[in-house]
Design a protein around this motif. Sequence first.
Motif: not given
Length: 199
Positions: A81, A85-86, A136, A141-142, A144-145, A196-197
Amino acid sequence: QWCRTHRIPPPCGTLSNRILGVNESNQKIPPELHSSLKATTVKLFVALLGSKVYDLLVEGDPFKETRASCLWAAAEFLRVCDQARTVLKDHEVARLNHAGRLYVLSFIKLHDLTEGRSLFVAKPKLHYFEELLLQTIELRLNPKVCACWREESLLGTIERLGQKCHSSTVLKTSMLRYFVDLSLRWERRRRTRRWHIGA
């Protein structure tokens, strides 16, 4: 030393029973209810223990083998994670799927191995983690988003800012201070071009 080697900022203070929430006078209360550790510090400990997992492994002992696999899976999930990236690539989705499922299955097995001792309680958070894993895989999507790992400290940040304000202007001044804090963070990201995230 491990934090410096891996270029990770070390947590403030030293590790002690009080910080971990170990209450020697009342051992019936789970340590996590008294712990003062923040999520970022726990994440550091998971990464450290995940790198040392083979030193803890004792072959032939089902409890220690399962504990090692559970710890490694948690560390690997967080590592992927952090580095992704996103939008996730195919190999990142596969890695998160493997680590996440291994974590859930290992945790459930630890629950079964320690039945009656309340060491590994299968709480609703474990079900939420599995839902996050399915989301996920589907959305790519990561996590973390979608998760609020970094935002968990938002209330603490606002509290610290508010403590430095006069009581008659605390509402206005605390918000102004928070906006200044955000602008400094965004300016730092603008200069480094890391939007980016995970930046």
